[in-house]
Write an enzyme that holds these catalytic residues in place. Structure first.
Site, short mmCIF file in Angstrom:
data_model
loop_
_atom_site.label_atom_id
_atom_site.label_comp_id
_atom_site.label_asym_id
_atom_site.label_seq_id
_atom_site.Cartn_x
_atom_site.Cartn_y
_atom_site.Cartn_z
N ASP A 171 -8.16 5.70 -2.18
CA ASP A 171 -7.25 4.62 -1.80
C ASP A 171 -6.80 3.86 -3.05
OD1 ASP A 171 -5.82 2.61 -0.72
OD2 ASP A 171 -7.41 1.83 0.58
N CYS A 215 0.80 -1.22 0.00
CA CYS A 215 0.00 0.00 0.00
C CYS A 215 0.84 1.27 0.00
CB CYS A 215 -0.96 0.00 1.17
SG CYS A 215 -0.14 -0.12 2.75
N HIS A 228 -2.04 0.67 7.16
CA HIS A 228 -2.34 0.98 5.77
C HIS A 228 -1.92 2.41 5.45
CE1 HIS A 228 -4.23 0.16 2.01
NE2 HIS A 228 -5.16 1.11 2.13
#
Lengths: 669, 324
Positions: A472, A412, A456
């Site tokens: 995202d 991520c 994250h």
């Protein structure tokens, strides 16, 4: 009298056992040489006791003490603070073992041990740890009991039994004190565990940072929602806002640390139309960052709101804390952006990652607007062969270029970082957000567990009119990560928690194991919220339900009632079987008769038997002489003859009737 | 200055104690007689607890609070346990033999329990005696011998006996001071001397008045000398091949003596000491002796009882409470 006093062997044995138990929970924290020193001192002491060695000379003890001091300074770089103090206490503990000469020294060791036990709670208060520490306290007290049992010359379980009895009798009193005692504010500032490694999200994010964290199955925090728990994909726990980029690492911008004023804070609350209330129980991170959903408000003196709409604690978090937050995920925030802010949120290093810059310019020129551009980038991640992996290849100088065009494998942090770079390169204000995404719902306690592997990174983009909007990019590559969590996303790769094969979280697919894990977790939660966080509001609630109305009077009455009941029961139990055995019923009746006769002038001589006495009284010819003779005969039979159970009760009845009759007649006269 | 205040207080305390716990041969320990107070380590324990309490407040650590409360409760519960370790015990007095001044008197005491509960580490002592620590775990009764130095003649009644216990935690001290009805007779310290010449002859004359008793009280053997009566030679032994020895008979050397006030010189105590020496000496040589002190006369005699009477007269001479 110059008999050299010796610690009872029983006592020494228990001291060694207790010390060993005390050291166990500290093993991770204490430097290895303290353990070694303990092992040496303990075995030396045992050798002394067996008469094989003698106590070390004074010089050696002095050298050892100086060495310990020096070692602690070397390890921690300071003598102040909690960890050095604990290490110092432990080394004092070890060395004192070699110095026990008098009874007084044993008391010193034992009292020191109580104190050491307390310091262990400053590092962890978890249920299992606490239970173990209380067990070691029991062992210390056993040593104290053994010190006063000189009749045993080996480790004796009766000392442990005595200590256990005392402890169990003390428990009700302790419980009452725990319930009623007011929890004051700290009197002064104390050193906190400061030599601990920071855990959780760090202040900066480089490629690969978060993937390290995702190998940990530890709990980061737990959330209890007042209402319904939001969907997994909507739970983005914002922790840090990273706005400065040096080509490789994203960091917090210095100017981002401005706190909102009280009125600005209140206006946040006003902006909320659909408030969501929840409580966060955050584990110690030794950092000040708090985690909340977007647009967070907390009414708490120790919590500040930062001007990028997240919460920060005034101090580092050294123990588990609890805070209440109100959020509104739908509310818009930061609609107005000052020129300075705008400039800063689009700034990039002057050079480097040239390919990415060109790609951004080209793509943006072909887009109809900001939103279209964002969609184009996300589509690129989604359509092209980008891979979401926990094992990304290492990147060189131009991290963005290499990832975007060459390796195409990343976690991520790679996606968030590249996405924000591309936004800024196109002139759209954007920033990286570090925090946690998702969480596991424990159906038993109805709480959301956020583990370290839920860490994250994602992006926020500023769009005119909408303010800051969450994007995202990972969702474009691996929608499973957002919908179902990391475990699912990594199912193919098999890399989920691969470094910690024993973590129970790896075995969530085994039903019974998972249910045990969730049960334990729920228990830990109740333990924390009912016992560890028992203060203030909760304490008041409990007291109110116990007492109706909380007045000092009633609190004192509760304490007095419980303690007097406990003490009376304990006293009765203790005193039973000590002192002279009780006289039998018939003896009591006969003695009562004698007392009555004495009052009437018939005194039984000490050397006179009951029958002789009765005969003598008989001679003075009172009306009740028959009754007296009958009573005396019953008494003598009961005393000296073997009679059956039935006969015995009949005789006692007869005796009682006779005595009462004589007493009545004496009174009438 | 302090002494001036302390003394009356101490005296008051003793008087109060005498009323509360009167002297007895056998005393059972119960609530009325037992006192309890934190011991020195106990006071330190409280101090340590206080520090721990401050730590609990400052760290706002509920487990630390729990620990402090637990230990405080243990302290409270320990009061009862410490008390129980003496409760129900019976202290009784055994025999104690007379001694000479300057020696140690031995006192025999007994500690006994009535049930089967264990008692640990009970310390028994007099202010000047050694300290004995006993436990009653496997036996119901323990004998304790305590020794006290005797400085003066007379009848000696020891101070109050201290019975104390710190078991189980050492944080509290439970104790009592018992006045036991125990008396030991202290004879004067023997002092070697010669008897004054006039007194001696006087005594010897009286000794001669007594006819020599039958010569059949065998006393000892002695090497045969020429001139010994053949009747007294131990022929049986000679026949077995032993040396030739002569039997001696006690009545030969027996004398009657009056030990008198005037037979010795010096002050009161010195005279008594000297007389005491002679009593022992004459007793050893199996002489008959009598005692004449102002106001006291004991007819000549011999044997353990006679010796005890005479020594008692010496011990109690001109002392208050002596049975004249």
């Amino acid at each position: 009298m110059s008999i050299i006093w010796q610690i009872p062997r029983n006592c020494l044995g228990w001291i060694l056992v207790a010390q060993f138990a005390l050291i166990l929970p500290h093993i991770e924290r204490l430097p290895w040489w303290v353990m070694a020193a303990y092992a040496v001192c303990a075995s030396w002491r045992v050798m002394v006791y067996q008469g094989r060695w003698s106590l070390p000379p004074k010089m050696l003890k002095l050298v050892l003490a100086v060495l310990c001091f020096f070692g602690i300074y070397q390890t921690y770089g300071t003598m102040v603070g909690l960890e050095p103090t604990v290490a110092l206490l432990f080394s004092g503990f070890c060395l004192k073992l070699l110095e026990v000469v008098e009874k007084r020294d044993v008391y010193v060791i034992i009292f020191l041990a109580y104190f050491v036990a307390l310091t262990e709670f400053l590092f962890s208060q978890d249920f299992l740890v606490s239970a173990f520490i209380f067990l070691s306290i029991l062992l210390i007290s056993t040593a104290l009991v053994a010190l006063h049992q000189h009749s045993y010359d080996t480790l004796n379980l009766s000392s442990l039994k005595k200590a256990t009895v005392i402890f169990s009798q003390a428990l009700p009193l302790m419980a009452v004190l725990f319930i009623i005692f007011p929890r004051f504010d700290p009197l002064w500032k104390v050193p906190l565990p400061s030599h601990q490694a920071k855990t959780g999200i760090s202040e900066s994010m480089s490629p690969g940072d978060i993937s390290n964290l995702s190998q940990s199955g530890e709990l980061a925090f737990r959330v209890v929602f007042d209402g319904e728990i939001p969907a997994r994909k909507d739970m983005y726990w914002r922790g840090l806002v990273l706005s400065e980029f040096d080509g490789r690492t994203w960091t917090q911008a210095q100017w981002k640390k401005d706190f909102l004023t009280e009125s600005e804070k209140e206006s946040l609350l006003g902006a909320m139309t659909n408030p969501l209330q929840y409580t966060v129980y955050q584990e110690a991170t030794h950092q000040p960052w708090l985690f909340s959903l977007a647009l967070a408000y907390a009414d708490d003196k120790t919590i500040k709101a930062v001007n990028d709409f997240r919460l920060v604690r005034t101090d580092n978090i050294h123990s588990r804390i609890k805070y209440q937050v109100i959020s509104d995920q739908e509310a818009m925030y930061g609609q107005t952006l000052s020129r300075i802010e705008k400039t800063l949120e689009v700034s990039l290093p002057r050079t480097g990652n040239e390919r990415a810059r060109k790609f951004a310019e080209m793509t943006y020129s072909r887009s109809t607007g900001d939103r279209d551009y964002i969609d184009k980038i996300l589509t690129k991640f989604n359509r092209e062969n980008y891979v979401y992996t926990l094992k990304p290849p290492l990147l060189g100088e131009d991290t963005i270029d290499e990832f975007l065009f060459d390796t195409r494998r990343g976690f991520c942090s790679h996606y968030a970082s590249t996405f924000v770079f591309l936004m800024r390169a196109a002139g759209i204000p954007a920033r990286v957000i570090a925090g946690y995404q998702g969480g596991e719902i424990n159906p038993i306690s109805d709480t959301v567990l956020v583990h370290q592997f839920d860490a994250h990174g994602w992006a926020e983009v500023w769009l005119d009119g909408d303010g800051w909007v969450r994007i995202d990019p990972t969702a474009a590559v691996a929608p499973d990560r957002i919908e179902y969590g990391l475990e699912n996303a990594m199912a193919e790769e098999g890399s989920f928690l691969s470094d910690t094969p024993l973590s129970p979280l790896r075995y969530r697919n085994i039903t019974w194991l998972n249910s045990v894990r969730l049960q334990m977790d729920a228990f830990g939660y109740y333990w924390s919220s009912w016992v560890l966080q028992y203060k203030g509001e909760r304490q008041l609630q409990v007291l109110q339900s116990l007492l109706g109305e909380v007045t000092p009077w009633r609190v004192a009455a509760l304490l007095m009632t419980v303690s007097s009941v406990v003490l009376l029961i304990v006293f009765g139990h203790l005193i039973k079987g000590r002192g002279e055995p009780k006289a039998a019923v018939y003896v009591k009746w006969y003695l009562r008769l004698c007392r009555q006769l004495e009052a009437a002038g018939y005194v039984r001589d000490a050397s006179e038997g009951p029958i002789d006495f009765a005969r003598r009284v008989d001679r003075s010819n009172p009306q009740w002489k028959k009754t007296l003779l009958s009573a005396t005969r019953s008494f003598v039979r009961l005393s000296y003859e073997q009679v059956s159970q039935r006969e015995q009760s009949l005789l006692v009845k007869q005796l009682r009737r006779d005595v009462l009759s004589i007493m009545y007649q004496l009174r009438v006269k | 200055m302090l002494n001036a205040i302390e003394k009356p207080i101490n005296r008051r305390f003793k008087l109060w104690l005498d009323r509360r716990i009167p002297p007895m041969r056998k005393i059972m320990l119960n609530q009325k007689r037992l006192f309890i107070f934190p011991s020195k380590p106990g006071r330190w324990f409280v101090a340590v607890l206080f520090v721990m309490f401050l730590a609990a407040i400052n760290y706002q650590n509920n487990m630390a609070f729990a620990l402090v409360f637990l230990l405080a409760s243990v302290f409270i519960i320990a009061i009862l346990h410490t008390f129980a370790n003496l409760a129900g015990l019976t202290v009784s007095v055994g025999k104690s033999n007379p001694v000479f001044a300057g020696d140690m008197a031995e006192f025999e005491l007994f500690l006994s329990r009535h049930g089967n509960k264990d008692y640990f580490d009970i310390n028994v002592s007099w202010p000047k005696s050694e300290l004995r620590s006993v436990s009653l775990t496997s036996t119901d009764r323990q004998k304790i011998n305590l020794h006290l130095p005797m400085a003066q003649r007379g009848s000696f009644r020891p101070d109050r006996l201290l019975v104390e216990s710190f078991y189980p935690m050492g944080l509290l001290r439970c104790w009592t001071l018992l006045a036991l009805d125990v008396v030991v007779l202290v004879y004067p310290k023997p002092l070697a001397c010669e008897l004054a010449a006039n007194a001696g002859t006087d005594a010897l004359e009286e000794g001669e008045l007594i006819p020599v008793s039958g010569s059949d009280d065998f006393y000892d053997f002695k090497q045969y000398h020429q001139g010994d009566s053949p009747k007294h030679v131990f022929w049986k032994g000679y026949a077995k091949g032993q040396d030739l020895v002569t039997k001696q008979f006690a009545s030969y050397s027996e004398q009657r003596l009056w030990l008198e006030w005037v037979s010795v010189d010096g002050g009161l105590e010195e005279r008594l000491s000297k007389l005491c020496f002679w009593v022992l000496k004459l007793d050893k040589s199996h002489d008959e002796y009598g005692l004449r002190l102002p106001g006291i006369e004991i007819q000549p005699g011999h044997g353990e009882q006679h010796k005890a009477d005479v020594l008692k007269a010496l011990a109690m001479f001109q002392l208050p409470g002596s049975a004249a």
